[in-house]
Design a protein around this motif. Structure first.
Motif, short mmCIF file in Angstrom:
data_model
loop_
_atom_site.label_atom_id
_atom_site.label_comp_id
_atom_site.label_asym_id
_atom_site.label_seq_id
_atom_site.Cartn_x
_atom_site.Cartn_y
_atom_site.Cartn_z
N ASP A 177 107.79 84.80 74.99
CA ASP A 177 108.62 83.88 75.84
C ASP A 177 107.97 83.26 76.65
O ASP A 177 108.28 81.96 77.01
CB ASP A 177 109.74 84.83 76.12
N THR A 178 107.01 84.01 77.45
CA THR A 178 106.32 83.34 78.52
C THR A 178 105.46 82.27 78.02
O THR A 178 105.49 81.07 78.94
CB THR A 178 105.51 84.29 79.18
N LEU A 179 104.79 82.33 77.09
CA LEU A 179 103.96 81.21 76.59
C LEU A 179 104.85 80.04 75.87
O LEU A 179 104.32 78.97 76.33
CB LEU A 179 102.96 82.02 75.32
N ILE A 180 105.86 80.61 75.34
CA ILE A 180 106.71 79.35 74.84
C ILE A 180 107.41 78.61 75.99
O ILE A 180 107.17 77.29 76.06
CB ILE A 180 107.93 80.07 73.87
N GLU A 181 107.90 79.34 77.06
CA GLU A 181 108.13 78.79 77.99
C GLU A 181 107.20 77.66 78.67
O GLU A 181 107.43 76.39 79.27
CB GLU A 181 108.93 79.48 79.25
N LEU A 182 105.92 78.15 79.07
CA LEU A 182 104.89 77.57 79.49
C LEU A 182 104.73 76.07 78.80
O LEU A 182 104.59 74.99 79.14
CB LEU A 182 103.74 78.33 79.85
N GLY A 183 104.63 76.40 77.51
CA GLY A 183 104.38 75.10 76.38
C GLY A 183 105.31 74.09 76.78
O GLY A 183 105.24 72.87 76.81
N LEU A 184 106.90 74.40 76.74
CA LEU A 184 107.92 73.63 76.92
C LEU A 184 107.73 73.06 78.49
O LEU A 184 108.08 71.86 78.54
CB LEU A 184 109.24 74.39 76.86
N LYS A 185 107.33 73.67 79.36
CA LYS A 185 107.38 72.91 80.57
C LYS A 185 106.06 71.96 80.85
O LYS A 185 106.10 70.89 81.34
CB LYS A 185 107.29 73.85 81.85
N LEU A 186 105.11 72.36 80.22
CA LEU A 186 103.93 71.48 80.04
C LEU A 186 104.16 70.04 79.30
O LEU A 186 103.71 68.99 79.65
CB LEU A 186 102.63 72.17 79.31
N TRP A 187 104.97 70.36 78.04
CA TRP A 187 105.64 69.22 77.53
C TRP A 187 106.53 68.26 78.32
O TRP A 187 106.26 67.17 78.10
CB TRP A 187 106.21 69.81 76.20
N LEU A 188 107.37 69.04 78.85
CA LEU A 188 108.39 68.25 79.61
C LEU A 188 107.67 67.37 80.74
O LEU A 188 107.86 66.30 81.18
CB LEU A 188 109.41 69.29 80.36
N HIS A 189 106.48 68.03 81.21
CA HIS A 189 105.74 67.33 82.30
C HIS A 189 105.20 66.15 81.77
O HIS A 189 105.15 64.88 82.32
CB HIS A 189 104.53 68.23 82.96
N ASP A 190 104.63 66.28 80.63
CA ASP A 190 103.85 65.09 79.83
C ASP A 190 105.08 64.20 79.60
O ASP A 190 104.63 62.89 79.72
CB ASP A 190 103.24 65.62 78.73
N LEU A 191 106.14 64.32 79.15
CA LEU A 191 107.23 63.51 79.14
C LEU A 191 107.65 62.77 80.17
O LEU A 191 107.73 61.65 80.17
CB LEU A 191 108.31 64.22 78.42
N ARG A 192 107.62 63.48 81.33
CA ARG A 192 107.98 62.83 82.59
C ARG A 192 106.98 61.76 82.89
O ARG A 192 107.35 60.61 83.44
CB ARG A 192 107.88 63.81 83.65
N VAL A 193 105.63 62.08 82.59
CA VAL A 193 104.73 60.94 83.04
C VAL A 193 104.54 59.86 81.93
O VAL A 193 104.42 58.79 82.31
CB VAL A 193 103.09 61.68 82.69
N HIS A 194 104.96 60.01 80.47
CA HIS A 194 104.46 58.88 79.58
C HIS A 194 106.13 58.48 79.35
O HIS A 194 106.06 57.25 79.01
CB HIS A 194 104.01 59.62 78.39
N ARG A 195 107.10 58.94 79.17
CA ARG A 195 108.56 58.59 78.94
C ARG A 195 109.63 59.09 79.85
O ARG A 195 110.43 59.75 79.37
CB ARG A 195 108.74 59.13 77.61
N PRO A 196 109.41 58.91 81.24
CA PRO A 196 110.43 59.17 82.25
C PRO A 196 112.02 58.99 81.81
O PRO A 196 112.64 59.80 82.25
CB PRO A 196 109.94 58.43 83.42
N GLU A 197 112.08 57.97 81.09
CA GLU A 197 113.58 57.69 80.76
C GLU A 197 114.09 58.64 79.67
O GLU A 197 115.33 58.97 79.71
CB GLU A 197 113.72 56.45 79.94
#
Length: 91
Positions: A49-69
């Protein structure tokens, strides 16, 4: 450096509760990755669960940078969210 090599370097025979990474390092909702979690990245192991949550948070950070909408429409819950919610009898 490969993830497997990183796991080998960080495995000093220590208990699996040694914190390796805290992401994000500030604010709420941080994910604490331990050396035990890193061992889950070796071939033949399953993610936890920890690694999956980390991956999702990193993905969300990348989304905020490239597609904030789109990022404003997404929320990542901890895998323990439902368990906590259910224990409090709100469900």
């Amino acid at each position: 450096m490969s993830v497997v090599r990183l796991c080998q370097i960080l495995d000093f025979g220590l208990p699996s509760i040694i914190s390796i990474l805290l992401y994000p390092s500030t604010g709420t909702g941080a994910v604490n990755v331990t050396n035990g979690d890193l061992k889950r990245l070796e071939p033949g192991e399953f993610l936890n669960d920890t690694l999956i949550e980390l991956g999702l948070k990193l993905w969300l950070h990348d989304l905020r940078v490239h597609r904030p909408e789109f990022a404003d429409q997404v929320h990542v819950f901890s895998s323990f969210f439902y368990t906590q919610l259910n224990q409090k009898k709100y469900v």
